[in-house]
Design a protein around this motif. Structure first.
Motif, PDB file in Angstrom:
ATOM      1  N   GLY A  10       4.827   5.045 -17.222  1.00 48.04           N
ATOM      2  CA  GLY A  10       4.973   6.643 -18.372  1.00 48.04           C
ATOM      3  C   GLY A  10       4.522   7.044 -17.502  1.00 48.04           C
ATOM      4  N   PRO A  11       4.437   8.503 -18.704  1.00 46.25           N
ATOM      5  CA  PRO A  11       4.688   9.376 -18.126  1.00 46.25           C
ATOM      6  C   PRO A  11       3.045  10.310 -17.747  1.00 46.25           C
ATOM      7  CG  PRO A  11       5.374  10.379 -20.241  1.00 46.25           C
ATOM      8  CD  PRO A  11       4.823   8.284 -20.126  1.00 46.25           C
ATOM      9  N   PRO A  12       3.846  11.236 -16.457  1.00 55.77           N
ATOM     10  CA  PRO A  12       2.145  11.094 -15.860  1.00 55.77           C
ATOM     11  C   PRO A  12       1.423  12.041 -16.830  1.00 55.77           C
ATOM     12  CG  PRO A  12       3.679  12.184 -14.732  1.00 55.77           C
ATOM     13  CD  PRO A  12       4.535  11.542 -15.656  1.00 55.77           C
ATOM     14  N   PRO A  13      -0.037  12.051 -17.347  1.00 55.69           N
ATOM     15  CA  PRO A  13      -1.003  13.016 -17.948  1.00 55.69           C
ATOM     16  C   PRO A  13      -0.271  14.564 -17.102  1.00 55.69           C
ATOM     17  CG  PRO A  13      -2.225  10.791 -16.662  1.00 55.69           C
ATOM     18  CD  PRO A  13      -0.855  11.017 -16.244  1.00 55.69           C
ATOM     19  N   THR A  14      -0.276  15.328 -18.494  1.00 53.83           N
ATOM     20  CA  THR A  14      -0.068  16.936 -18.289  1.00 53.83           C
ATOM     21  C   THR A  14      -1.741  17.462 -17.738  1.00 53.83           C
ATOM     22  OG1 THR A  14       2.033  16.236 -19.496  1.00 53.83           O
ATOM     23  CG2 THR A  14       0.978  18.776 -19.455  1.00 53.83           C
ATOM     24  N   ARG A  79       6.394  23.970 -20.387  1.00 57.70           N
ATOM     25  CA  ARG A  79       6.652  24.431 -18.908  1.00 57.70           C
ATOM     26  C   ARG A  79       5.644  24.094 -17.987  1.00 57.70           C
ATOM     27  NH1 ARG A  79       5.445  29.045 -22.143  1.00 57.70           N
ATOM     28  NH2 ARG A  79       2.981  28.795 -21.869  1.00 57.70           N
ATOM     29  N   ASN A  80       4.592  23.651 -18.292  1.00 58.88           N
ATOM     30  CA  ASN A  80       4.017  22.672 -16.964  1.00 58.88           C
ATOM     31  C   ASN A  80       4.391  20.963 -16.997  1.00 58.88           C
ATOM     32  OD1 ASN A  80       1.624  24.384 -16.129  1.00 58.88           O
ATOM     33  ND2 ASN A  80       2.236  25.088 -18.118  1.00 58.88           N
ATOM     34  N   GLY A  81       5.913  21.071 -17.369  1.00 61.24           N
ATOM     35  CA  GLY A  81       6.606  19.628 -17.231  1.00 61.24           C
ATOM     36  C   GLY A  81       6.539  18.171 -17.583  1.00 61.24           C
ATOM     37  N   TRP A  82       5.876  18.677 -19.409  1.00 62.10           N
ATOM     38  CA  TRP A  82       5.547  17.924 -20.474  1.00 62.10           C
ATOM     39  C   TRP A  82       7.016  17.875 -21.425  1.00 62.10           C
ATOM     40  CZ3 TRP A  82       5.641  17.899 -25.719  1.00 62.10           C
ATOM     41  CH2 TRP A  82       4.896  17.114 -26.420  1.00 62.10           C
ATOM     42  N   SER A 128      -1.739  11.405 -27.444  1.00 57.57           N
ATOM     43  CA  SER A 128      -2.016  12.412 -26.417  1.00 57.57           C
ATOM     44  C   SER A 128      -3.433  12.158 -26.003  1.00 57.57           C
ATOM     45  CB  SER A 128      -1.493  13.662 -26.274  1.00 57.57           C
ATOM     46  OG  SER A 128      -0.639  14.394 -27.762  1.00 57.57           O
ATOM     47  N   SER A 129      -4.030  12.271 -26.708  1.00 56.33           N
ATOM     48  CA  SER A 129      -5.626  12.091 -26.186  1.00 56.33           C
ATOM     49  C   SER A 129      -6.608  10.858 -27.294  1.00 56.33           C
ATOM     50  CB  SER A 129      -6.361  13.048 -25.696  1.00 56.33           C
ATOM     51  OG  SER A 129      -7.448  12.358 -25.195  1.00 56.33           O
ATOM     52  N   PRO A 130      -6.619   9.787 -26.640  1.00 55.44           N
ATOM     53  CA  PRO A 130      -7.986   8.572 -27.406  1.00 55.44           C
ATOM     54  C   PRO A 130      -8.982   9.572 -27.347  1.00 55.44           C
ATOM     55  CG  PRO A 130      -6.434   7.867 -26.031  1.00 55.44           C
ATOM     56  CD  PRO A 130      -5.952   8.754 -25.879  1.00 55.44           C
ATOM     57  N   THR A 131      -9.344   9.876 -26.647  1.00 59.67           N
ATOM     58  CA  THR A 131     -10.982  10.642 -26.204  1.00 59.67           C
ATOM     59  C   THR A 131     -10.970  11.904 -27.308  1.00 59.67           C
ATOM     60  OG1 THR A 131     -10.641   9.644 -23.925  1.00 59.67           O
ATOM     61  CG2 THR A 131     -12.538  11.753 -24.846  1.00 59.67           C
TER      62      THR A 131
END
Length: 137
Positions: A10-14, A79-82, A128-131
């Motif tokens: 999958g895509p890397p974390p942003t 803007r940060n690659g997402w 996006s973030s289970p945490t």
């Protein structure tokens, strides 16, 4: 193989860039509206406005603040690659403004009976973030 390689493909974390000044101003007691006026792209300031409005029972106002923080966060993520999906880790503190705004949008949507928006935002937060989903409730 890198220790940070995503084995599922999958895509890397942003990881949003750090913007410490709004966070420091809020931590030092500056009114969130003043922080949002000075840093209108700060999802964190909008998320705080959202939370404050919700706590005082101004649900529609909370919804508007959350939507602003959410959209500012989407702009920053892009803007940060997402690319529209993938992890936005809660553990990376600069991501928390966006995640809090997304949570606030889901919460306010539910409070005004906007079921589809609540479901969409709640699922987006979990994806996006289970945490973040667990931490924010």
């Amino acid at each position: 193989m890198s220790i940070h390689e995503n084995l599922l493909g999958g895509p890397p974390p942003t990881h949003l860039p750090d913007d410490p000044e709004p966070r420091e101003l809020l931590a030092n007691g500056t009114a969130p509206a003043d922080v949002a006026a000075k840093f209108p792209t700060s999802s964190l300031a909008w998320a705080q406005l959202c939370d404050d409005a919700f706590e005082r029972g101004s649900v529609v106002e909370s919804y508007a603040y959350a939507r602003t923080g959410y959209h500012r966060g989407l702009d920053s993520l892009r803007r940060n690659g997402w690319k529209g999906h993938g992890p936005v880790p809660w553990e990376h503190e600069p991501n928390r403004g966006f995640l809090r705004a997304l949570h606030g949008l889901a919460r306010a949507a539910r409070a005004i009976g906007e079921q589809e928006e609540w479901e969409r935002c709640s699922q987006f937060l979990k994806d996006s973030s289970p945490t973040a989903a667990q931490t924010l409730g």
